[in-house]
Design an enzyme around this catalytic site. Structure first.
Site, mmCIF file in Angstrom:
data_model
loop_
_atom_site.group_PDB
_atom_site.id
_atom_site.type_symbol
_atom_site.label_atom_id
_atom_site.label_comp_id
_atom_site.label_asym_id
_atom_site.label_seq_id
_atom_site.Cartn_x
_atom_site.Cartn_y
_atom_site.Cartn_z
ATOM 1 N N GLY A 1 -8.283 6.340 -7.534
ATOM 2 C CA GLY A 1 -7.066 5.533 -7.568
ATOM 3 C C GLY A 1 -6.040 5.939 -6.533
ATOM 4 N N SER B 1 -0.148 6.513 -14.702
ATOM 5 C CA SER B 1 -0.971 6.534 -15.926
ATOM 6 C C SER B 1 -1.571 5.193 -16.334
ATOM 7 C CB SER B 1 -0.200 7.120 -17.123
ATOM 8 O OG SER B 1 -0.144 8.519 -17.024
ATOM 9 N N THR B 2 -1.381 4.141 -15.545
ATOM 10 C CA THR B 2 -1.858 2.821 -15.975
ATOM 11 C C THR B 2 -3.279 2.501 -15.513
ATOM 12 O OG1 THR B 2 -0.897 1.701 -14.060
ATOM 13 C CG2 THR B 2 0.470 1.878 -16.054
ATOM 14 N N GLY B 3 -3.871 3.373 -14.717
ATOM 15 C CA GLY B 3 -5.244 3.166 -14.272
ATOM 16 C C GLY B 3 -6.210 3.770 -15.275
ATOM 17 N N ASP C 1 -4.281 8.633 -6.375
ATOM 18 C CA ASP C 1 -4.475 10.032 -5.987
ATOM 19 C C ASP C 1 -5.452 10.138 -4.815
ATOM 20 O OD1 ASP C 1 -4.296 12.816 -6.100
ATOM 21 O OD2 ASP C 1 -5.599 13.005 -7.840
ATOM 22 N N ASP D 1 0.873 -1.171 0.000
ATOM 23 C CA ASP D 1 0.000 0.000 0.000
ATOM 24 C C ASP D 1 0.911 1.222 0.000
ATOM 25 O OD1 ASP D 1 -1.620 2.162 0.660
ATOM 26 O OD2 ASP D 1 -2.691 1.104 2.247
ATOM 27 N N ILE D 2 0.904 1.983 -1.062
ATOM 28 C CA ILE D 2 1.830 3.120 -1.177
ATOM 29 C C ILE D 2 1.620 4.136 -0.063
ATOM 30 C CG2 ILE D 2 0.451 4.557 -2.757
ATOM 31 C CD1 ILE D 2 3.296 4.952 -4.240
ATOM 32 N N ASN E 1 -4.001 14.177 -10.734
ATOM 33 C CA ASN E 1 -4.617 14.781 -11.907
ATOM 34 C C ASN E 1 -4.217 16.256 -11.927
ATOM 35 O OD1 ASN E 1 -6.597 16.379 -10.416
ATOM 36 N ND2 ASN E 1 -7.636 14.431 -10.029
#
Length: 174
Positions: free
Chosen positions: A32, A123-125, A34, A10-11, A24
């Site tokens: 996500g 950017s992968t979400g 963010d 978990d970041i 964003n």
């Protein structure tokens, strides 16, 4: 590479100098990673982001750029916010813009004298960047930076085994 770690975690729980937020343009939270960082870090992060919007970034943070705030309630000291490219909108600049996210975040971390930083898969979400392509860009960018400054430990943090596996497979041979 000795200074690069790849893990499932978990970041928001990373005990590092800086965590990177896949933000964003608005810098005001979202979904996500963010949303998770803003929720876990608390009001202090949002408050600093609002100040950045009224001063330095009135039109929002440009894609590929990075900026920093406190980490609020997180274990990390800083949150480095970066805006990744929306894959369907970045035309032939996707790789360059995504690479800039990693390089600009690392430059800020270096300026802050951080020795450890954790990245999500930028950017992968919802931004739709193919995970295997994004992995190659991320790894090459970080590796290139560490070739000139090997004092930093970099973590690539994934929320699932499948995303981690895609990253590991994509970077084989790089």
């Amino acid at each position: 590479m000795k200074n690069i770690n790849i893990k499932i975690a978990d970041i928001t729980q990373e005990d590092v100098c800086a965590v990177v937020n896949a933000a964003n343009r608005s810098l005001l939270g979202g979904g996500g990673v963010d949303g998770a960082i803003h929720r876990a870090g608390g009001e202090k992060i949002l408050s600093e982001c609002k100040k950045l919007r009224t001063s330095t970034y009135p039109d929002g943070l440009p894609t590929g750029d990075a900026t920093v705030t406190t980490a609020g309630n997180l274990k990390a000291k800083y949150v480095i916010h970066t805006v990744g490219p929306i894959y369907t909108s970045c035309k032939n600049r996707c790789e360059e813009l995504l690479s800039n996210c990693y390089i600009n975040s690392l430059k800020i971390a270096k300026d802050l004298k951080c020795h450890s930083i954790s990245f999500p898969a930028i950017s992968t979400g919802i931004y739709g960047y193919p995970k295997d392509d994004a992995a190659k860009v991320a790894y090459k960018s970080v590796k290139s930076f560490l070739d000139t400054d090997d004092t930093m430990e970099v973590n690539f943090v994934f929320s699932s085994q499948s995303s981690c596996d895609i990253f590991v497979e994509a970077i084989k041979g790089i």
